[in-house]
Design a protein around this motif. Structure first.
Motif, PDB file in Angstrom:
ATOM      1  N   SER A  14      41.754  49.496  53.198  1.00 17.33           N
ATOM      2  CA  SER A  14      42.954  49.930  52.478  1.00 17.33           C
ATOM      3  C   SER A  14      43.466  51.246  53.064  1.00 17.33           C
ATOM      4  O   SER A  14      42.727  51.962  53.752  1.00 17.33           O
ATOM      5  CB  SER A  14      42.624  50.123  50.999  1.00 17.33           C
ATOM      6  OG  SER A  14      41.731  51.213  50.844  1.00 17.33           O
ATOM      7  N   ASP A  71      37.015  51.216  46.284  1.00 23.11           N
ATOM      8  CA  ASP A  71      37.231  49.825  45.868  1.00 23.11           C
ATOM      9  C   ASP A  71      36.160  48.903  46.464  1.00 23.11           C
ATOM     10  O   ASP A  71      36.461  47.930  47.143  1.00 23.11           O
ATOM     11  CB  ASP A  71      38.625  49.357  46.271  1.00 23.11           C
ATOM     12  CG  ASP A  71      39.044  48.071  45.574  1.00 23.11           C
ATOM     13  OD1 ASP A  71      38.471  47.743  44.507  1.00 23.11           O
ATOM     14  OD2 ASP A  71      39.931  47.381  46.087  1.00 23.11           O
ATOM     15  N   GLY A 101      40.698  50.425  43.319  1.00 20.90           N
ATOM     16  CA  GLY A 101      41.641  49.743  44.189  1.00 20.90           C
ATOM     17  C   GLY A 101      42.074  48.427  43.594  1.00 20.90           C
ATOM     18  O   GLY A 101      41.693  48.062  42.482  1.00 20.90           O
ATOM     19  N   GLU A 102      42.846  47.693  44.365  1.00 22.70           N
ATOM     20  CA  GLU A 102      43.442  46.459  43.873  1.00 22.70           C
ATOM     21  C   GLU A 102      42.556  45.231  44.053  1.00 22.70           C
ATOM     22  O   GLU A 102      42.785  44.217  43.413  1.00 22.70           O
ATOM     23  CB  GLU A 102      44.776  46.225  44.582  1.00 22.70           C
ATOM     24  CG  GLU A 102      45.782  47.316  44.309  1.00 22.70           C
ATOM     25  CD  GLU A 102      47.047  47.174  45.129  1.00 22.70           C
ATOM     26  OE1 GLU A 102      47.129  46.246  45.949  1.00 22.70           O
ATOM     27  OE2 GLU A 102      47.942  47.995  44.940  1.00 22.70           O
TER      28      GLU A 102
END
Length: 170
Positions: A14, A71, A101-102
């Motif tokens: 990321s 993440d 994070g996603e």
């Protein structure tokens, strides 16, 4: 010792992980070992002392002063990691930074059971999960209890995409 030893674990490449990795590599006061979890098998991990695997036990983890998780995919780290993190922070006094994070952060709160062997290690984080907090704007509106009616703007009335019937009153 003149340097802080940091173990950096990122679930994926990321922008946050790349920024932090670069910052750690530039800092002369940090001895950095990086682990990108979902990298290709032949990928050479980054760091001042690149590692070929994650620590497998408390003794190996205690080689570091701080753990920086960006993440991370906790399931891919292994079942011993929740307990290792808890001991590293609670007993050894190691530092912990968790960057949500996603991709994998939702795992933190799925099936967290204080009675499990690793306990609920998320208690060491200064956060509390509220289920409604992580909804997109569309999800929040769809789950709303208040009803609302859609109304076309004058521009919308003139656009053929909103013409569902030849009779505008229907």
């Amino acid at each position: 010792r003149q340097q802080i030893r940091v173990l950096f674990v990122a679930g994926g490449p990321s922008p946050e992980a790349q920024f932090l990795r670069n910052a750690l590599m530039r800092d002369q006061h940090v001895e950095y070992a990086g682990w990108l979890q979902h990298a290709d098998p032949g990928y050479r991990q980054s760091g001042d002392r690149p590692i070929t695997r994650l620590p497998a036990n408390d003794e190996e983890l205690n080689h570091y002063d701080a753990l920086l998780l960006v993440d991370p995919d906790l399931r891919a780290m292994g079942p011993q990691w929740p307990e290792m993190i808890q001991k590293f922070v609670g007993q050894t006094g190691g530092g912990l930074i968790y960057v949500a994070g996603e991709l994998f952060s939702q795992q933190l709160f799925e099936g967290a059971d204080p009675r499990s062997p690793g306990g609920d290690w998320t208690r060491v984080l200064p956060v509390v999960r509220e289920p409604g907090l992580y909804q997109s704007e569309a999800q929040a509106r769809l789950s709303s209890r208040d009803t609302y009616a859609l109304e076309l703007t004058p521009e919308g009335r003139g656009d053929p995409i909103f013409e569902f019937n030849a009779d505008p009153l229907r």
